[in-house]
Write an enzyme that holds these catalytic residues in place. Structure first.
Site, PDB file in Angstrom:
ATOM      1  N   LYS A  75       0.797  -1.228   0.000  1.00 44.17           N
ATOM      2  CA  LYS A  75       0.000   0.000   0.000  1.00 44.17           C
ATOM      3  C   LYS A  75       0.836   1.289   0.000  1.00 44.17           C
ATOM      4  O   LYS A  75       0.384   2.315  -0.491  1.00 44.17           O
ATOM      5  CB  LYS A  75      -0.943   0.022   1.204  1.00 44.17           C
ATOM      6  N   ASP A 111     -10.254   3.164   1.391  1.00 37.87           N
ATOM      7  CA  ASP A 111     -10.591   2.995   2.817  1.00 37.87           C
ATOM      8  C   ASP A 111     -11.256   4.260   3.356  1.00 37.87           C
ATOM      9  O   ASP A 111     -12.194   4.197   4.141  1.00 37.87           O
ATOM     10  CB  ASP A 111      -9.331   2.715   3.651  1.00 37.87           C
ATOM     11  N   ALA A 135      -2.669   3.709  15.101  1.00 40.01           N
ATOM     12  CA  ALA A 135      -1.889   4.741  14.414  1.00 40.01           C
ATOM     13  C   ALA A 135      -1.193   4.174  13.173  1.00 40.01           C
ATOM     14  O   ALA A 135      -0.198   4.725  12.707  1.00 40.01           O
ATOM     15  CB  ALA A 135      -0.860   5.334  15.374  1.00 40.01           C
TER      16      ALA A 135
HETATM   17  P1  ATR Z   1      -2.824  -1.209   9.392  1.00 39.41           P
HETATM   18  O1  ATR Z   1      -2.131  -0.713   8.158  1.00 39.41           O
HETATM   19  O2  ATR Z   1      -3.863  -2.266   9.120  1.00 39.41           O
HETATM   20  O3  ATR Z   1      -3.371  -0.092  10.224  1.00 39.41           O
HETATM   21  P2  ATR Z   1      -0.452  -1.481  11.012  1.00 39.41           P
HETATM   22  O4  ATR Z   1       0.175  -0.338  10.328  1.00 39.41           O
HETATM   23  O5  ATR Z   1       0.377  -2.706  11.294  1.00 39.41           O
HETATM   24  O6  ATR Z   1      -1.733  -2.017  10.230  1.00 39.41           O
HETATM   25  O7  ATR Z   1      -1.069  -0.948  12.393  1.00 39.41           O
HETATM   26  C1  ATR Z   1      -1.666  -1.798  13.322  1.00 39.41           C
HETATM   27  C2  ATR Z   1      -2.232  -0.968  14.477  1.00 39.41           C
HETATM   28  O8  ATR Z   1      -2.849  -1.837  15.427  1.00 39.41           O
HETATM   29  C3  ATR Z   1      -1.179  -0.189  15.246  1.00 39.41           C
HETATM   30  O9  ATR Z   1      -1.738   1.013  15.705  1.00 39.41           O
HETATM   31  C4  ATR Z   1      -0.860  -1.140  16.398  1.00 39.41           C
HETATM   32  O10 ATR Z   1      -0.344  -0.508  17.546  1.00 39.41           O
HETATM   33  P3  ATR Z   1       1.238  -0.244  17.721  1.00 39.41           P
HETATM   34  O11 ATR Z   1       1.546   1.002  16.946  1.00 39.41           O
HETATM   35  O12 ATR Z   1       1.435  -0.106  19.163  1.00 39.41           O
HETATM   36  O13 ATR Z   1       1.928  -1.468  17.143  1.00 39.41           O
HETATM   37  C5  ATR Z   1      -2.233  -1.661  16.700  1.00 39.41           C
HETATM   38  N1  ATR Z   1      -2.216  -2.938  17.421  1.00 39.41           N
HETATM   39  C6  ATR Z   1      -1.837  -4.143  16.934  1.00 39.41           C
HETATM   40  N2  ATR Z   1      -1.985  -5.098  17.890  1.00 39.41           N
HETATM   41  C7  ATR Z   1      -2.471  -4.466  19.017  1.00 39.41           C
HETATM   42  C8  ATR Z   1      -2.875  -4.909  20.335  1.00 39.41           C
HETATM   43  N3  ATR Z   1      -2.796  -6.192  20.688  1.00 39.41           N
HETATM   44  N4  ATR Z   1      -3.337  -3.970  21.201  1.00 39.41           N
HETATM   45  C9  ATR Z   1      -3.440  -2.695  20.834  1.00 39.41           C
HETATM   46  N5  ATR Z   1      -3.087  -2.211  19.601  1.00 39.41           N
HETATM   47  C10 ATR Z   1      -2.621  -3.085  18.711  1.00 39.41           C
END
Ligand code: ATR
Length: 289
Positions: A75, A111, A135
């Site tokens: 992406k 999205d 984020a």
């Molecule tokens: P996407 O592009 O789908 O948003 P990503 O860039 O990998 O995927 O982001 C995943 C998000 O989910 C992040 O905000 C991540 O938090 P971190 O920045 O702390 O990694 C969040 N996330 C993933 N697993 C989590 C969990 N178990 N609890 C809380 N937040 C989680």
């Protein structure tokens, strides 16, 4: 229904590209939509490894595809291959839809469109206050869309540093989960984390802990409030289960997936998407765990 031999030499091709692609569901809804309208289109899925992205995209253009959905992990890197892009793609830094017109590629972020289409069905967005959890790329898309619609947005994320980067980029308040406890004044809450897309994973955020305790949710949101979960792999997530039956207006991730798919359908074919047909087909293929 098509009343001609299909596929045929004139059949137009659209596809999803990603790596891996074994869990892709979009092809079912797109193909069901094409068939329902009798369109001479076929939707496929192709695995393109990251190191072959530019080459792979070029091959697809030469092959004559009309449009591409772009999924993980491409992406962000797809942007460098585009001829043109929307302001949303530029600001978010992620593109998940490529329209090919006379060999030129134009990048979109569906999205944003999917999230806004669904939220607007539930509420007026202007001047509303929204909490966005997460984020990553999904959160950036939702934040961009909400700000464009005139919402006040606060971002909460597990990793504070990532929250702050997003906050600085968009000029909004952003915090680590634990540094925030003013949940009461909000109209909209969005789970834009990936929590719920994999089995046995809970969000550890204070807001979700409050929601998990059920009765507290009534303090946080009343009947006029809206929740969106961007996680689309399942019919229900912990997040939506918590809010269900409490009078909240919930937008499920699969509704957002169909709404963004409808946008792609219309962009690629020029025909109004048969949303109900696409939704029914997608739901048949969702996981129910
Ligand atoms: P996407 O592009 O789908 O948003 P990503 O860039 O990998 O995927 O982001 C995943 C998000 O989910 C992040 O905000 C991540 O938090 P971190 O920045 O702390 O990694 C969040 N996330 C993933 N697993 C989590 C969990 N178990 N609890 C809380 N937040 C989680």
């Amino acid at each position: 229904m098509r009343n001609y031999p299909f596929p045929n030499p004139e059949t137009k091709i659209c596809l999803t590209i990603g790596h891996p692609v074994d869990k892709q569901k979009s092809l079912y809804m797109h193909n069901a939509g094409y068939e329902a309208l009798g369109l001479n289109y076929l939707y496929l899925v192709r695995d393109i490894p990251p190191q072959q992205l530019a080459q792979g995209v070029n091959a697809m253009i030469q092959f004559g595809v009309s449009g591409m959905s772009v999924t993980m992990p491409h992406k962000v890197n797809i942007i460098a291959t585009l001829d043109e892009m929307t302001p949303a793609v530029e600001k978010i830094g992620a593109c998940n839809t490529v329209h090919v017109q006379e060999g030129k590629t134009i990048g979109y972020n569906s999205d944003v469109i999917g999230a806004l289409t669904c939220l607007k069905k539930k509420t007026e967005l202007k001047a509303k206050r929204a909490i966005v959890l997460g984020a990553g790329g999904a959160a950036r898309s939702v934040v961009y869309g909400l700000l464009e619609e005139g919402c006040e947005v606060v971002v909460l994320n597990r990793t504070q540093k990532k929250a702050q980067l997003l906050g600085n980029d968009f000029g909004i308040r952003a915090y680590g989960f634990e540094a925030w406890n003013d949940y009461r004044q909000y109209d909209i809450v969005v789970n834009a984390t990936s929590v719920g897309s994999r089995r046995e994973e809970d969000c550890t955020c204070r807001l979700c802990k409050l929601l998990y305790r059920g009765e507290e949710a009534n303090i946080l949101f009343d009947e006029n409030k809206v929740a969106l979960d961007v996680v689309f792999q399942r019919n229900q997530t912990e997040f939506t289960k918590l809010l269900q039956g409490k009078g909240y207006n919930i937008v499920y991730g699969h509704e957002m997936l169909v709404a963004q798919g409808a946008f792609q359908f219309e962009l690629f074919t020029g025909h109004q998407a048969p949303v109900e047909v696409m939704y029914t087909e997608l739901k048949k293929n969702l996981e129910s765990w």
